[in-house]
Write a protein that holds these residues in place. Sequence first.
Motif, PDB file in Angstrom:
ATOM      1  N   GLU A 176      -6.116 -12.213 -16.106  1.00 55.92           N
ATOM      2  CA  GLU A 176      -5.792 -13.656 -16.328  1.00 55.92           C
ATOM      3  C   GLU A 176      -7.004 -14.201 -14.351  1.00 55.92           C
ATOM      4  N   ARG A 177      -7.469 -13.023 -13.797  1.00 55.09           N
ATOM      5  CA  ARG A 177      -7.900 -13.253 -12.441  1.00 55.09           C
ATOM      6  C   ARG A 177      -9.275 -13.242 -13.365  1.00 55.09           C
ATOM      7  N   GLN A 178      -9.677 -12.771 -13.546  1.00 53.52           N
ATOM      8  CA  GLN A 178     -11.321 -12.801 -14.831  1.00 53.52           C
ATOM      9  C   GLN A 178     -11.484 -14.312 -15.390  1.00 53.52           C
ATOM     10  N   ALA A 179     -10.667 -14.377 -15.815  1.00 54.81           N
ATOM     11  CA  ALA A 179     -10.431 -15.680 -16.346  1.00 54.81           C
ATOM     12  C   ALA A 179     -10.178 -16.959 -15.137  1.00 54.81           C
ATOM     13  N   THR A 180     -10.282 -16.331 -14.128  1.00 49.47           N
ATOM     14  CA  THR A 180     -10.442 -17.862 -13.410  1.00 49.47           C
ATOM     15  C   THR A 180     -11.781 -17.768 -12.613  1.00 49.47           C
ATOM     16  N   ILE A 181     -11.786 -17.057 -12.808  1.00 49.60           N
ATOM     17  CA  ILE A 181     -13.841 -16.533 -12.352  1.00 49.60           C
ATOM     18  C   ILE A 181     -14.031 -17.101 -13.336  1.00 49.60           C
ATOM     19  N   GLN A 182     -13.373 -17.019 -14.983  1.00 47.58           N
ATOM     20  CA  GLN A 182     -15.157 -17.589 -15.896  1.00 47.58           C
ATOM     21  C   GLN A 182     -14.802 -18.569 -15.162  1.00 47.58           C
TER      22      GLN A 182
ATOM     23  N   ILE B  47     -20.720 -22.102  -8.070  1.00 49.97           N
ATOM     24  CA  ILE B  47     -20.676 -20.922  -6.846  1.00 49.97           C
ATOM     25  C   ILE B  47     -21.714 -19.589  -6.638  1.00 49.97           C
ATOM     26  N   GLU B  48     -22.144 -20.204  -5.402  1.00 51.84           N
ATOM     27  CA  GLU B  48     -23.629 -19.218  -5.078  1.00 51.84           C
ATOM     28  C   GLU B  48     -22.947 -17.401  -4.298  1.00 51.84           C
ATOM     29  N   ARG B  49     -21.970 -17.280  -3.610  1.00 47.66           N
ATOM     30  CA  ARG B  49     -21.590 -16.177  -3.157  1.00 47.66           C
ATOM     31  C   ARG B  49     -20.652 -16.288  -3.243  1.00 47.66           C
ATOM     32  N   GLN B  50     -20.068 -14.259  -3.320  1.00 46.13           N
ATOM     33  CA  GLN B  50     -19.204 -13.830  -3.437  1.00 46.13           C
ATOM     34  C   GLN B  50     -18.059 -14.632  -2.588  1.00 46.13           C
ATOM     35  N   GLU B  51     -18.282 -15.147  -1.272  1.00 48.35           N
ATOM     36  CA  GLU B  51     -17.305 -15.324  -0.353  1.00 48.35           C
ATOM     37  C   GLU B  51     -17.173 -16.901  -0.965  1.00 48.35           C
ATOM     38  N   ASP B  52     -17.483 -17.203  -1.719  1.00 43.60           N
ATOM     39  CA  ASP B  52     -17.710 -19.212  -1.652  1.00 43.60           C
ATOM     40  C   ASP B  52     -16.491 -18.276  -2.853  1.00 43.60           C
ATOM     41  N   LEU B  53     -16.324 -17.852  -4.225  1.00 47.04           N
ATOM     42  CA  LEU B  53     -15.729 -16.980  -5.138  1.00 47.04           C
ATOM     43  C   LEU B  53     -14.230 -16.420  -4.134  1.00 47.04           C
TER      44      LEU B  53
ATOM     45  N   ALA C 204     -12.952 -17.290  -1.594  1.00 44.00           N
ATOM     46  CA  ALA C 204     -12.082 -18.769  -1.055  1.00 44.00           C
ATOM     47  C   ALA C 204     -11.612 -19.339  -1.597  1.00 44.00           C
ATOM     48  N   ARG C 205     -12.518 -19.611  -2.700  1.00 50.34           N
ATOM     49  CA  ARG C 205     -11.468 -20.582  -4.220  1.00 50.34           C
ATOM     50  C   ARG C 205     -10.990 -20.241  -4.730  1.00 50.34           C
ATOM     51  N   LEU C 206     -11.012 -18.885  -5.092  1.00 50.39           N
ATOM     52  CA  LEU C 206      -9.634 -17.957  -5.203  1.00 50.39           C
ATOM     53  C   LEU C 206      -8.398 -18.077  -4.650  1.00 50.39           C
ATOM     54  N   ASN C 207      -8.456 -17.953  -2.901  1.00 46.09           N
ATOM     55  CA  ASN C 207      -7.573 -17.762  -2.129  1.00 46.09           C
ATOM     56  C   ASN C 207      -6.958 -19.864  -2.296  1.00 46.09           C
ATOM     57  N   GLU C 208      -8.119 -20.524  -2.385  1.00 45.68           N
ATOM     58  CA  GLU C 208      -7.235 -21.926  -2.429  1.00 45.68           C
ATOM     59  C   GLU C 208      -5.966 -22.028  -3.382  1.00 45.68           C
ATOM     60  N   LEU C 209      -6.850 -21.207  -4.815  1.00 46.50           N
ATOM     61  CA  LEU C 209      -5.806 -21.476  -5.649  1.00 46.50           C
ATOM     62  C   LEU C 209      -4.644 -20.397  -5.412  1.00 46.50           C
ATOM     63  N   HIS C 210      -4.073 -19.963  -4.288  1.00 48.07           N
ATOM     64  CA  HIS C 210      -3.318 -19.285  -4.244  1.00 48.07           C
ATOM     65  C   HIS C 210      -2.997 -18.098  -5.236  1.00 48.07           C
ATOM     66  N   ILE C 211      -4.705 -17.172  -4.875  1.00 49.03           N
ATOM     67  CA  ILE C 211      -4.818 -15.874  -5.956  1.00 49.03           C
ATOM     68  C   ILE C 211      -5.767 -14.972  -5.022  1.00 49.03           C
TER      69      ILE C 211
ATOM     70  N   ILE D 161     -13.443  -8.936  -5.768  1.00 48.27           N
ATOM     71  CA  ILE D 161     -14.392  -9.886  -6.180  1.00 48.27           C
ATOM     72  C   ILE D 161     -15.874  -8.848  -6.733  1.00 48.27           C
ATOM     73  N   SER D 162     -16.421  -7.915  -5.531  1.00 48.48           N
ATOM     74  CA  SER D 162     -17.365  -7.741  -5.984  1.00 48.48           C
ATOM     75  C   SER D 162     -17.255  -6.786  -7.596  1.00 48.48           C
ATOM     76  N   ARG D 163     -16.024  -6.143  -7.426  1.00 48.29           N
ATOM     77  CA  ARG D 163     -16.007  -5.313  -8.369  1.00 48.29           C
ATOM     78  C   ARG D 163     -15.588  -5.989  -9.935  1.00 48.29           C
ATOM     79  N   ASP D 164     -15.173  -7.313  -9.824  1.00 43.73           N
ATOM     80  CA  ASP D 164     -14.914  -8.494 -10.786  1.00 43.73           C
ATOM     81  C   ASP D 164     -16.475  -8.796 -11.418  1.00 43.73           C
ATOM     82  N   ILE D 165     -16.811  -8.828 -10.296  1.00 43.73           N
ATOM     83  CA  ILE D 165     -18.236  -9.209 -10.653  1.00 43.73           C
ATOM     84  C   ILE D 165     -19.063  -8.488 -11.872  1.00 43.73           C
ATOM     85  N   LYS D 166     -19.264  -7.401 -11.660  1.00 43.82           N
ATOM     86  CA  LYS D 166     -19.861  -6.020 -11.943  1.00 43.82           C
ATOM     87  C   LYS D 166     -18.653  -5.776 -13.760  1.00 43.82           C
ATOM     88  N   ASP D 167     -17.754  -6.586 -13.341  1.00 41.78           N
ATOM     89  CA  ASP D 167     -17.093  -5.804 -14.485  1.00 41.78           C
ATOM     90  C   ASP D 167     -17.457  -7.043 -15.434  1.00 41.78           C
TER      91      ASP D 167
END
Length: 150
Positions: free
Chosen positions: A5-11, A19-25, A27-34, A41-47
């Motif tokens: 579900e998290r990776q679907a949200t990231i997509q 989204i330019e940086r991991q930090e931006d991602l 921050a956005r997920l935290n804003e969405l209460h995730i 996030i680093s593992r998700d980006i790789k995966d």
Amino acid sequence: MRKRERQATIQRLIQDEPIERQEDLVARLNELHIPVTQATISRDIKDMQLIKVPAGEGHYRYSMPAEKQLPATDKLRRTLITAMKWGEAMDNFIHLALLPGTAAAVETLIEQLDDQRIFATISGDASILIICRSAKYATAVLAELEAMVG
């Protein structure tokens, strides 16, 4: 929240926003209460095999690789056409017979569907056992898989 579900949200985020940086991602997920960490996030980006593409004016943004942009059903259909030999349902189980060495890839694609009718999958080298939540679901899922092959 589950990884899928998290990776679907990231997509969705990287498709809708630059989204330019991991930090931006993060921050956005935290804003969405995730709640996530930089390491997650680093593992998700790789995966997810995310890539950076030009976004204009010297900026780059995250994007899905071309192969990942295809819907999971399309990738599964394309793979099953060449890999599936036959399938059989019994009770709430489906047994798929495949060409040697293709089961892990097919299993991954089936899991990416996130089909709630499917409880679990178990693959070997040339076969997959799909455990459905009911016999009715097993019959329906097998019919859909066979229809993909034609």
